[in-house]
Design an enzyme around this catalytic site. Structure first.
Site, mmCIF file in Angstrom:
data_model
loop_
_atom_site.group_PDB
_atom_site.id
_atom_site.type_symbol
_atom_site.label_atom_id
_atom_site.label_comp_id
_atom_site.label_asym_id
_atom_site.label_seq_id
_atom_site.Cartn_x
_atom_site.Cartn_y
_atom_site.Cartn_z
ATOM 1 N N CYS A 92 0.907 -1.081 0.110
ATOM 2 C CA CYS A 92 -0.096 -0.092 -0.024
ATOM 3 C C CYS A 92 0.818 1.177 0.074
ATOM 4 O O CYS A 92 2.139 1.219 0.492
ATOM 5 C CB CYS A 92 -0.835 0.232 1.280
ATOM 6 S SG CYS A 92 -1.864 -1.313 1.265
ATOM 7 N N ASP A 93 0.270 2.288 -0.716
ATOM 8 C CA ASP A 93 0.963 3.547 -0.479
ATOM 9 C C ASP A 93 -0.128 4.765 -0.387
ATOM 10 O O ASP A 93 -1.021 4.580 -0.962
ATOM 11 C CB ASP A 93 2.057 3.928 -1.677
ATOM 12 C CG ASP A 93 2.640 5.157 -1.336
ATOM 13 O OD1 ASP A 93 3.805 5.020 -0.607
ATOM 14 O OD2 ASP A 93 2.541 6.289 -1.937
ATOM 15 N N SER A 94 0.141 5.651 0.628
ATOM 16 C CA SER A 94 -1.045 6.794 0.698
ATOM 17 C C SER A 94 -0.316 8.072 0.301
ATOM 18 O O SER A 94 0.874 8.344 0.727
ATOM 19 C CB SER A 94 -1.370 6.639 2.059
ATOM 20 O OG SER A 94 -2.064 5.656 2.284
ATOM 21 N N GLY A 121 -3.094 3.673 -2.640
ATOM 22 C CA GLY A 121 -2.871 2.476 -3.716
ATOM 23 C C GLY A 121 -2.717 1.210 -2.906
ATOM 24 O O GLY A 121 -2.202 1.249 -1.972
#
Length: 199
Positions: A70-72, A107
């Site tokens: 994940c990436d924010s 994501g």
């Protein structure tokens, strides 16, 4: 089957644990800035998905597992921003966002690994509108002094000290924390894994 979380985020780990999954944590060490610079005219969603995929792919995989990366990042007034990194940047960001709204985009990439090889993958992004409050100067300095906003996407949390200064959200709160449970369940389904088998 085991779920591997390709993230050092304690918030993501906490979300998964509270939802019945005890993941194995492996940190990717992806150079996020270099990856973002290598992308050609990406949308904000494409940027965070690319980062989530890179993290999921970079870690060591087991023979049989699913990997979640994940990436924010925060989209605010057309600018996509990540972790502030310094007190000065955090202060400037908060002064800009106070009493306004931004969109926290996370994501997600799920990899299905069988026989030590990636056999399937699914990716998507989740967007949630965040309505920021207006901390007083004293509150903002105290918050920055804790160090919390320096190391989180957009310079805030909703599940920690930053929650005092968030007036509300429109969308999935787990995505703002760092991993959307509903989206992750759908992506797991796309690679043939029922979330209930991971509990």
């Amino acid at each position: 089957m085991r779920l591997i979380l390709a993230s050092q985020s304690s918030a993501r780990l906490s979300v998964l644990r509270s939802a019945g999954i005890e993941p194995v944590v492996r940190v990717s060490g992806v150079d996020e800035d270099a990856l973002v610079e290598s992308l050609e005219n990406p949308t904000p969603e494409e940027t965070v998905v690319a980062l989530s995929a890179a993290k999921a792919e970079a870690i060591e995989h087991d023979d049989e597992c699913v990997v979640v990366g994940c990436d924010s990042m925060l989209l605010f007034e057309g600018e996509l921003v990540g972790k502030p990194g310094t007190a000065e940047v955090a202060r400037e960001r908060w002064r800009r966002v106070a009493a306004k709204s931004g969109v926290l985009i996370t994501g997600h990439t799920v990899l299905r690994v069988s026989g030590g090889e990636i056999t399937d993958r699914a990716s998507a992004a989740e967007s949630t509108t965040v309505r920021f409050g207006t901390p007083t100067d004293e509150e903002l300095e105290a918050y920055i002094a804790t160090g919390e906003p320096l190391h989180v996407a957009g310079g805030f949390t909703i599940d920690g000290l930053g929650g005092w200064f968030i007036d509300g959200i429109d969308g999935d709160h787990t995505s703002v924390i760092g991993i959307s449970l509903p989206l992750t369940r759908r992506l797991l389904g796309q690679v043939g894994v029922s979330v209930s088998t991971l509990w």
